[in-house]
Scaffold this motif. Structure first.
Motif, PDB file in Angstrom:
ATOM      1  N   TRP A  74      -8.508   9.997   0.881  1.00  0.00           N
ATOM      2  CA  TRP A  74      -6.902   8.928   0.515  1.00  0.00           C
ATOM      3  C   TRP A  74      -7.654   7.604   0.931  1.00  0.00           C
ATOM      4  O   TRP A  74      -7.069   6.597   0.179  1.00  0.00           O
ATOM      5  CB  TRP A  74      -6.299   9.872   1.502  1.00  0.00           C
ATOM      6  CG  TRP A  74      -4.759   8.781   1.236  1.00  0.00           C
ATOM      7  CD1 TRP A  74      -3.880   9.434   0.400  1.00  0.00           C
ATOM      8  CD2 TRP A  74      -4.257   7.931   1.816  1.00  0.00           C
ATOM      9  NE1 TRP A  74      -2.554   8.497   0.418  1.00  0.00           N
ATOM     10  CE2 TRP A  74      -2.939   7.794   1.524  1.00  0.00           C
ATOM     11  CE3 TRP A  74      -4.702   7.218   3.205  1.00  0.00           C
ATOM     12  CZ2 TRP A  74      -2.210   6.517   2.145  1.00  0.00           C
ATOM     13  CZ3 TRP A  74      -3.901   6.146   3.679  1.00  0.00           C
ATOM     14  CH2 TRP A  74      -2.729   6.039   3.286  1.00  0.00           C
ATOM     15  N   LEU A  78      -7.792   4.107  -1.503  1.00  0.00           N
ATOM     16  CA  LEU A  78      -6.956   3.210  -1.309  1.00  0.00           C
ATOM     17  C   LEU A  78      -7.784   1.671  -0.941  1.00  0.00           C
ATOM     18  O   LEU A  78      -7.458   0.890  -1.519  1.00  0.00           O
ATOM     19  CB  LEU A  78      -6.179   3.422  -0.207  1.00  0.00           C
ATOM     20  CG  LEU A  78      -5.057   2.583   0.373  1.00  0.00           C
ATOM     21  CD1 LEU A  78      -3.962   2.269  -0.630  1.00  0.00           C
ATOM     22  CD2 LEU A  78      -4.529   2.654   1.756  1.00  0.00           C
ATOM     23  N   ASN A  82      -8.512  -1.652  -3.457  1.00  0.00           N
ATOM     24  CA  ASN A  82      -7.483  -2.697  -2.907  1.00  0.00           C
ATOM     25  C   ASN A  82      -8.510  -3.945  -2.659  1.00  0.00           C
ATOM     26  O   ASN A  82      -8.083  -5.014  -2.758  1.00  0.00           O
ATOM     27  CB  ASN A  82      -6.681  -2.431  -1.759  1.00  0.00           C
ATOM     28  CG  ASN A  82      -5.793  -3.545  -1.218  1.00  0.00           C
ATOM     29  OD1 ASN A  82      -6.264  -4.109  -0.234  1.00  0.00           O
ATOM     30  ND2 ASN A  82      -4.758  -3.930  -2.180  1.00  0.00           N
ATOM     31  N   SER A 165      -4.166   7.537  -4.429  1.00  0.00           N
ATOM     32  CA  SER A 165      -4.163   6.231  -3.600  1.00  0.00           C
ATOM     33  C   SER A 165      -5.010   5.234  -4.458  1.00  0.00           C
ATOM     34  O   SER A 165      -4.845   4.019  -4.604  1.00  0.00           O
ATOM     35  CB  SER A 165      -5.141   6.327  -2.296  1.00  0.00           C
ATOM     36  OG  SER A 165      -6.434   6.992  -2.546  1.00  0.00           O
ATOM     37  N   TRP A 166      -6.182   5.578  -5.287  1.00  0.00           N
ATOM     38  CA  TRP A 166      -6.889   4.968  -6.202  1.00  0.00           C
ATOM     39  C   TRP A 166      -6.269   4.197  -7.369  1.00  0.00           C
ATOM     40  O   TRP A 166      -6.134   3.120  -7.445  1.00  0.00           O
ATOM     41  CB  TRP A 166      -7.904   5.685  -6.837  1.00  0.00           C
ATOM     42  CG  TRP A 166      -8.880   4.820  -7.970  1.00  0.00           C
ATOM     43  CD1 TRP A 166      -8.551   5.168  -9.166  1.00  0.00           C
ATOM     44  CD2 TRP A 166      -9.941   4.328  -8.015  1.00  0.00           C
ATOM     45  NE1 TRP A 166      -9.442   4.638  -9.944  1.00  0.00           N
ATOM     46  CE2 TRP A 166     -10.561   4.167  -9.029  1.00  0.00           C
ATOM     47  CE3 TRP A 166     -10.831   3.954  -6.483  1.00  0.00           C
ATOM     48  CZ2 TRP A 166     -11.775   3.421  -9.397  1.00  0.00           C
ATOM     49  CZ3 TRP A 166     -11.976   3.419  -6.875  1.00  0.00           C
ATOM     50  CH2 TRP A 166     -12.492   2.872  -8.244  1.00  0.00           C
ATOM     51  N   ALA A 168      -2.941   4.041  -7.208  1.00  0.00           N
ATOM     52  CA  ALA A 168      -1.692   2.769  -6.610  1.00  0.00           C
ATOM     53  C   ALA A 168      -2.263   1.666  -6.271  1.00  0.00           C
ATOM     54  O   ALA A 168      -1.671   0.506  -6.576  1.00  0.00           O
ATOM     55  CB  ALA A 168      -1.081   3.715  -5.225  1.00  0.00           C
ATOM     56  N   ALA A 169      -3.709   1.567  -5.821  1.00  0.00           N
ATOM     57  CA  ALA A 169      -4.341   0.478  -5.495  1.00  0.00           C
ATOM     58  C   ALA A 169      -4.511  -0.496  -6.986  1.00  0.00           C
ATOM     59  O   ALA A 169      -4.698  -1.692  -6.473  1.00  0.00           O
ATOM     60  CB  ALA A 169      -5.424   0.602  -4.567  1.00  0.00           C
ATOM     61  N   ILE A 179       0.628  -0.395   1.105  1.00  0.00           N
ATOM     62  CA  ILE A 179       0.661   0.573   2.138  1.00  0.00           C
ATOM     63  C   ILE A 179       1.797   1.205   2.412  1.00  0.00           C
ATOM     64  O   ILE A 179       1.873   2.594   2.395  1.00  0.00           O
ATOM     65  CB  ILE A 179       0.150  -0.092   3.307  1.00  0.00           C
ATOM     66  CG1 ILE A 179      -1.241  -0.520   3.159  1.00  0.00           C
ATOM     67  CG2 ILE A 179       0.150   0.827   4.687  1.00  0.00           C
ATOM     68  CD1 ILE A 179      -1.833  -1.336   4.380  1.00  0.00           C
ATOM     69  N   ILE A 182       2.470   3.859  -0.812  1.00  0.00           N
ATOM     70  CA  ILE A 182       1.588   4.884  -0.942  1.00  0.00           C
ATOM     71  C   ILE A 182       1.692   5.868   0.218  1.00  0.00           C
ATOM     72  O   ILE A 182       1.740   7.213   0.298  1.00  0.00           O
ATOM     73  CB  ILE A 182       0.092   4.624  -0.998  1.00  0.00           C
ATOM     74  CG1 ILE A 182      -0.780   5.813  -1.509  1.00  0.00           C
ATOM     75  CG2 ILE A 182      -0.364   3.800   0.233  1.00  0.00           C
ATOM     76  CD1 ILE A 182      -0.525   6.364  -2.658  1.00  0.00           C
ATOM     77  N   THR A 186       3.024   9.752  -0.458  1.00  0.00           N
ATOM     78  CA  THR A 186       2.097  10.726   0.009  1.00  0.00           C
ATOM     79  C   THR A 186       2.840  11.784   1.115  1.00  0.00           C
ATOM     80  O   THR A 186       2.974  12.927   0.831  1.00  0.00           O
ATOM     81  CB  THR A 186       1.095  10.157   0.727  1.00  0.00           C
ATOM     82  OG1 THR A 186       0.225   9.397   0.018  1.00  0.00           O
ATOM     83  CG2 THR A 186      -0.025  11.286   1.324  1.00  0.00           C
TER      84      THR A 186
END
Length: 309
Positions: A74, A78, A82, A165-166, A168-169, A179, A182, A186
């Motif tokens: 995770w 992220l 980012n 997370s990938w 979302a970033a 942050i 996510i 999560t």
């Protein structure tokens, strides 16, 4: 060219991999030691009676797949995406002649190789510490059906967390908002999965604990494929024009807004009355609109001071 690209990505993120790998190993070691020191004094079996079943180990003292590994996937998903957006590493790779499609999939390949190494080391550490330091009154027996089930389900969940997370970033351009978004999403997944199981039960589909776990693993697999492919499509359209905005892709505002309202409302009002539905629908609608379309309070205050000056 492909090896050169992989080497560039590795050199760029090797410190990140080492830091998160070290954190996973340290966290797993401390958690395992804490578990060993809190075991009851009588005869204890770390793995329950279902040792030969094709289901993940999920006992009170031993899970078969360390949760720290899932957290590592995770965090890498992220931070890796980012950082590349904020430090313009993507633009460097594009200007070096690498295609966006190749860059995108090479990043995932390098990340997966590093994370698999972290997975192997962390699992080996957990199992090794238990074998070497368990008290004499503790029994620790494993069987391949349970071990393989734990590893397969754990890996699918881990890769799914990475993809979540990938993605979302990739679409969110503000680190703080990323942050908050996510982490909140999560944490809410636990509740959404429980609700899904209840809905299936009300529809006449009753699942055992093992079946629920495999269903969740299958859902992670589907989500991973969708997010990776969708992310590849969006990555080809990545632009600096909207850098610093909440969403880097303006066309996603309406879909994200609709999903947010429906998801938050459904999760909040499940099993409640009609007034709760109205309240949470209005609250999520207003909050989602302010979050996506209206400037933040700090920006509004800055604009107000500029006008007064």
């Amino acid at each position: 060219m492909h090896n050169q690209l992989d080497q560039l990505i590795w050199r760029r993120h090797r410190r990140l991999f080492l830091a998160i790998g070290g954190l996973a190993l340290l966290g797993c070691f401390m958690a395992t030691m804490l578990t060993l020191h809190t075991l009851p004094k009588g005869e204890t079996q770390l793995v329950g009676a279902g040792i030969q079943n094709w289901e993940a180990y999920a006992g009170s003292y031993f899970t078969g797949f360390p949760y720290w590994v899932i957290a590592a996937y995770w965090m890498v998903g992220l931070l890796m995406m980012n950082q590349d957006l904020k430090d313009h590493f993507n633009q460097f790779l594009f200007s070096s002649g690498f295609s966006r499609r190749r860059v995108y999939w090479s990043k995932i390949k390098v990340a997966m190789v590093a994370l698999l190494a972290i997975t192997v080391l962390t699992i080996a550490l957990e199992y090794g510490v238990i074998w070497a330091m368990k008290p004499a009154n503790v029994s620790f027996h494993l069987a391949w059906p349970g071990v393989l089930s734990s590893w397969i389900i754990g890996l699918l969940a881990s890769i799914g967390m990475f993809a979540l997370s990938w993605f979302a970033a990739l679409i969110i351009g503000q680190t703080g908002a990323l942050i908050v978004t996510i982490v909140g999403f999560t944490l809410s997944l636990v509740g959404s999965f429980s609700i899904s199981v209840i809905i299936l039960r009300e529809c006449g589909i009753k699942l055992t604990g093992a079946q629920q776990t495999w269903l969740m693993a299958g859902a992670w697999l589907v989500a991973t494929v969708v997010l990776f492919v969708w992310g590849a499509i969006l990555y080809n359209k990545l632009s600096l024009e909207h850098n610093g905005e909440y969403l880097l892709f303006p066309r996603l505002k309406v879909p994200v807004y609709i999903v947010f309202v429906v998801y938050v409302t459904s999760l909040s009002v499940f099993g409640t009355d009609g007034w709760s539905l109205v309240f949470w629908f209005l609250a999520s609608t207003i909050f989602g609109y302010c979050w996506l379309w209206r400037p933040r309070l700090g920006e509004m205050f800055h604009q107000w001071r500029s006008r007064r000056g």
